[in-house]
Design an enzyme around this catalytic site. Structure first.
Site, PDB file in Angstrom:
ATOM      1  N   ASP A  31       0.858  -1.201   0.000  1.00 39.82           N
ATOM      2  CA  ASP A  31       0.000   0.000   0.000  1.00 39.82           C
ATOM      3  C   ASP A  31       0.888   1.243   0.000  1.00 39.82           C
ATOM      4  O   ASP A  31       2.088   1.151   0.214  1.00 39.82           O
ATOM      5  CB  ASP A  31      -0.882   0.008   1.259  1.00 39.82           C
ATOM      6  CG  ASP A  31      -0.037  -0.120   2.520  1.00 39.82           C
ATOM      7  OD1 ASP A  31       0.179  -1.255   2.967  1.00 39.82           O
ATOM      8  OD2 ASP A  31       0.454   0.910   3.021  1.00 39.82           O
ATOM      9  N   ASP A  40       0.610   3.665   2.257  1.00 40.76           N
ATOM     10  CA  ASP A  40       0.358   4.276   3.550  1.00 40.76           C
ATOM     11  C   ASP A  40      -0.699   5.377   3.347  1.00 40.76           C
ATOM     12  O   ASP A  40      -1.645   5.141   2.579  1.00 40.76           O
ATOM     13  CB  ASP A  40       1.671   4.783   4.192  1.00 40.76           C
ATOM     14  CG  ASP A  40       1.541   4.894   5.712  1.00 40.76           C
ATOM     15  OD1 ASP A  40       0.987   3.965   6.322  1.00 40.76           O
ATOM     16  OD2 ASP A  40       1.964   5.900   6.279  1.00 40.76           O
TER      17      ASP A  40
HETATM   18  N1  ADE Z   1       2.413  -3.069   6.731  1.00 39.65           N
HETATM   19  C1  ADE Z   1       1.891  -3.001   5.492  1.00 39.65           C
HETATM   20  N2  ADE Z   1       1.517  -1.728   5.200  1.00 39.65           N
HETATM   21  C2  ADE Z   1       1.828  -0.969   6.275  1.00 39.65           C
HETATM   22  C3  ADE Z   1       1.705   0.394   6.598  1.00 39.65           C
HETATM   23  N3  ADE Z   1       1.177   1.258   5.731  1.00 39.65           N
HETATM   24  N4  ADE Z   1       2.134   0.811   7.814  1.00 39.65           N
HETATM   25  C4  ADE Z   1       2.684  -0.073   8.681  1.00 39.65           C
HETATM   26  N5  ADE Z   1       2.811  -1.371   8.431  1.00 39.65           N
HETATM   27  C5  ADE Z   1       2.401  -1.829   7.243  1.00 39.65           C
END
Ligand code: ADE
Length: 277
Positions: free
Chosen positions: A214, A216
């Protein structure tokens, strides 16, 4: 006195629960290994691919029931050490803090920023004090071999990246996400710390293959992170992760030459020998 490391590769793999089951291992065995540091995340699965022995440990336990803050990182690293592993590969889901590290890509992490606050992060303490170097927290040799294996497995691989490890279990706020970008972090996750620190104290070369799931939440126009999206990308990448392990076995030289990390404690113990518990 430390035991000499084997001249043959034995890779400990900390990763997802389904990983070992999807890889054909010769002489595979599941073993419960006890640790004086408490309960590890579960039994290990050990077996060979050609000349390379692999020992897998699912860090979140069966059915992904252990959250990042409650993983017994010390027991997990200790168990791998007791199994005789020479090096540790960590596979983990990460969020991206950069446009060019897109979901589906893989990042060979070479640096960490540790924002965790609730985890026991050392094997040492009162009675036996040690300060190992964490200047270069991942092993360049292992990282390069793993990155090459991930490319051969069909992954889109970034060869370096700084990983900020948050305590979780919640994802970050937009302000935190932008702050981590300003600090120079490239990716974000919840599990590599204190794993990398403990591996170093256990004199185990360590490398993390982060799988971007992703962006974030720093992109204003997008919703925050959703677990369903994270899982969807992880499932799509599962076969690449398994292929990466097979390619790693194929690509490693037959014999393992020692590296500096194998003796990381040599000049790190500070407690005088006659004062050690
Ligand atoms: N693991 C996968 N995506 C994450 C994110 N955006 N923040 C923290 N851990 C994650």
């Amino acid at each position: 006195m430390r035991a000499e490391k084997s001249p043959f590769w034995h890779i400990g793999v900390l990763g997802g629960s389904g990983l070992a089951a999807g890889i054909e291992l010769e002489d595979a065995q599941e073993i419960e290994v006890a640790s004086p540091f408490g309960k590890p995340s579960g039994p290990v699965t050990t077996g060979r691919i050609g000349n390379v022995r692999f020992t897998f440990l699912a860090r979140h336990g069966a059915g992904h029931a252990i959250p990042p803050s409650e993983i017994n990182y010390r027991a997990n690293i200790d168990v791998l050490k007791r199994c005789g592993v020479t090096d540790v590969v960590s596979l983990s889901a990460i969020g991206s803090l950069r446009e060019d590290m897109a979901p589906g890509h893989m990042v060979m992490v070479d640096q960490f920023i540790d924002r965790t606050s609730q985890r026991t992060n050392s094997f040492f303490g009162t009675g036996l004090v040690a300060h190992v170097s964490m200047a270069d927290p991942t092993c360049a040799r292992l990282r390069e071999a793993l990155g090459e294996a991930a490319s051969l497995a069909g992954g889109h691989v970034h060869t370096t990246g700084t990983y900020v490890c948050i305590e979780g279990p919640q994802f970050s706020s937009r302000a935190e996400s932008r702050m981590y970008q300003a600090w120079g972090a490239d990716v974000i996750g919840m599990t590599a710390m204190p794993e990398a620190r403990l591996a170093r104290e256990a004199e185990l070369p360590y490398a993390t293959l982060g799988m971007v799931t992703d962006y974030d939440c720093w992109r204003e126009e997008e919703e925050g992170v959703e677990v369903s999206h994270v899982l969807e990308v992880m499932h799509k990448n599962a076969e690449i992760a398994r292929k990466t392990v097979r390619e790693l076995a194929r690509g490693l030289p037959e014999r393992r030459e020692p590296v500096g990390i194998d003796t990381a404690l040599e000049y790190a113990l500070i407690t005088a020998p006659d004062a050690r518990d």
